[in-house]
Motif scaffolding. Sequence first.
Motif, PDB file in Angstrom:
ATOM      1  N   ILE A 188       0.859  -1.178   0.000  1.00 12.64           N
ATOM      2  CA  ILE A 188       0.000   0.000   0.000  1.00 12.64           C
ATOM      3  C   ILE A 188       0.894   1.227   0.000  1.00 12.64           C
ATOM      4  O   ILE A 188       1.857   1.315   0.742  1.00 12.64           O
ATOM      5  CB  ILE A 188      -0.912   0.019   1.242  1.00 12.64           C
ATOM      6  N   ARG A 228      -0.216   2.443   6.555  1.00 14.26           N
ATOM      7  CA  ARG A 228      -1.072   3.560   6.176  1.00 14.26           C
ATOM      8  C   ARG A 228      -0.521   4.866   6.716  1.00 14.26           C
ATOM      9  O   ARG A 228       0.148   4.901   7.749  1.00 14.26           O
ATOM     10  CB  ARG A 228      -2.489   3.315   6.682  1.00 14.26           C
ATOM     11  N   ALA A 247     -13.030   9.185   0.329  1.00  9.69           N
ATOM     12  CA  ALA A 247     -11.943   8.265  -0.006  1.00  9.69           C
ATOM     13  C   ALA A 247     -10.789   8.391   0.975  1.00  9.69           C
ATOM     14  O   ALA A 247     -10.204   7.387   1.408  1.00  9.69           O
ATOM     15  CB  ALA A 247     -11.458   8.528  -1.431  1.00  9.69           C
ATOM     16  N   SER A 292     -11.512   6.737   4.365  1.00 13.46           N
ATOM     17  CA  SER A 292     -11.487   5.280   4.405  1.00 13.46           C
ATOM     18  C   SER A 292     -10.089   4.690   4.255  1.00 13.46           C
ATOM     19  O   SER A 292      -9.884   3.521   4.577  1.00 13.46           O
ATOM     20  CB  SER A 292     -12.380   4.716   3.289  1.00 13.46           C
ATOM     21  N   SER A 293      -9.125   5.487   3.783  1.00 11.84           N
ATOM     22  CA  SER A 293      -7.800   4.917   3.494  1.00 11.84           C
ATOM     23  C   SER A 293      -6.672   5.497   4.336  1.00 11.84           C
ATOM     24  O   SER A 293      -5.576   4.942   4.339  1.00 11.84           O
ATOM     25  CB  SER A 293      -7.458   5.115   2.011  1.00 11.84           C
ATOM     26  N   TYR A 326      -5.772  14.367  -1.598  1.00  7.49           N
ATOM     27  CA  TYR A 326      -7.016  14.101  -2.315  1.00  7.49           C
ATOM     28  C   TYR A 326      -7.689  15.424  -2.664  1.00  7.49           C
ATOM     29  O   TYR A 326      -7.737  16.351  -1.843  1.00  7.49           O
ATOM     30  CB  TYR A 326      -7.967  13.272  -1.453  1.00  7.49           C
ATOM     31  N   LYS A 341      -4.204  12.479  -5.736  1.00  4.60           N
ATOM     32  CA  LYS A 341      -5.350  11.686  -6.168  1.00  4.60           C
ATOM     33  C   LYS A 341      -6.486  12.641  -6.527  1.00  4.60           C
ATOM     34  O   LYS A 341      -7.127  13.216  -5.646  1.00  4.60           O
ATOM     35  CB  LYS A 341      -5.774  10.707  -5.081  1.00  4.60           C
TER      36      LYS A 341
END
Length: 491
Positions: free
Chosen positions: A114, A128, A149, A152-153, A228, A256
Amino acid sequence: MYAADSVPRAPMASLTMSSTLSRPSTSTAATVVKTVPSLRGPRGVSARAKLQRVLADTAVRASIQPASNSAQPRQLKRAGLNALAIHLVTGAVLLHFARKASVRVLPALFPKHIGGGNSGRPGMPGGRKPAIVWFRNDLRLHDHEPLAAASSSATSLLPVYIFDPREYGKSPNGFDKTGPYRARFILEALHDLKARLQEAGSDLVVRIGKPEVVLPELSRAIGAGAVYCHGEVTAEECAVESDVKKALDKAGAALKVMWGNTLFHVEDLPFQLPNMPSNYSDFRNALRGKAVRSPVETPAQIKALPAASVTPGDIPSLQQLGFDAATLSRCASDSSAMGAQLRGGESEALNRLRNFIRNFIPQAHSSGSDRIATASHSSRSRPSAPAPDFCCKISPWLALGCLSPRQLYVQLQQEAGTAAAGVSAQQQHQVKPAGEEVDTGMQWLLFELLWRDFFRFITKKYTVTGVAQRLSKKARLQQAPGTPVLALAGC
């Protein structure tokens, strides 16, 4: 055969002295070793040293022959040992580069990593990292895909808004790039967003500067793995995204970008953007029967701020944004201006939407049958409901992203209760063919939102194909004497 643990380790020189390994396999293995960089692995042993150790072990195995196999042909043993050496070397090289590049090499053998490089800070599950949510023209919490998003990540979130100096001041023609009314609307929207984030257990970090400079600095400060954001459509905004991506790559983080701020998602279009129809009628007909995506759910609680100390910063004043006292005084005294009566923010937008539903939905129920019986089959006929008037009055909040067009349309459809009149939930969210609209107000609202989608998609089309960049390099268009700039822009 002897167990692997019982074989003593031999130096690299033993490879060339082994009588069992053939010269081609030895030279090939040595060449592979030389191509591997001397980077330190996770256990403190360089990749080159690992390969040397593997090859040395293979050489020792090849030089020691058990008595039970002495009758086998020498060529058969040599071929088998050569194949074993090559497989060991290849596996070690693939394992090394899979760890360094964080990509999935041979999915059946190596786990998926990841992130885009370094692992997370100690104590973070699964490597993470914290994440940054870059708010742009999407100053809201509802139907916000980047926020959902990232929630959640990531282990923690840092919401950020950046005042880019290039969006303020004067244009080459001497006009304000951002006028005082719009600037005040933005400041009010940011105060509202900050308050809503604080209610959800977070906060809003505000900075003044270029995003390609500010975001990498914040990313390094908190050890963020990704930023993001919602993507934009004009050439200048896309150029900023490109610069931010390059700067974040150097900082070890990823950008992202996600699509938003339109009724239809770009992935749901029945064509690729470069092949998009150039006129509204064909665009609308191409979307016939297409359903609108459901809005993204608002997180009940925003993840906490990162452990690293980052000062939120204050939202600047109009004076700090470059507006002089005379301009602000003139705006304050002109109460008749449309911009003077508007208040920015997601809370205000949702409140206006609720008020519109209270006023419009009863009219839709009380006179719906009469309107359907006398409905015009022209998409240009204005309905008796106040939907067109509402579209004009809600547009500032749509433009700044305080209200999502999907949230607006879907919520109005749900409140209208058309499903109870025999219309399925999917049909409620579909575009009707030209000439089949019913004058319920909802179709007019869809008609207006589709126009808005068309302009955003067509702008993105020419940005993607490079036409906008080519036009910007040409000489400025000559204006007719006395022609206002706003008139040329279609305002």
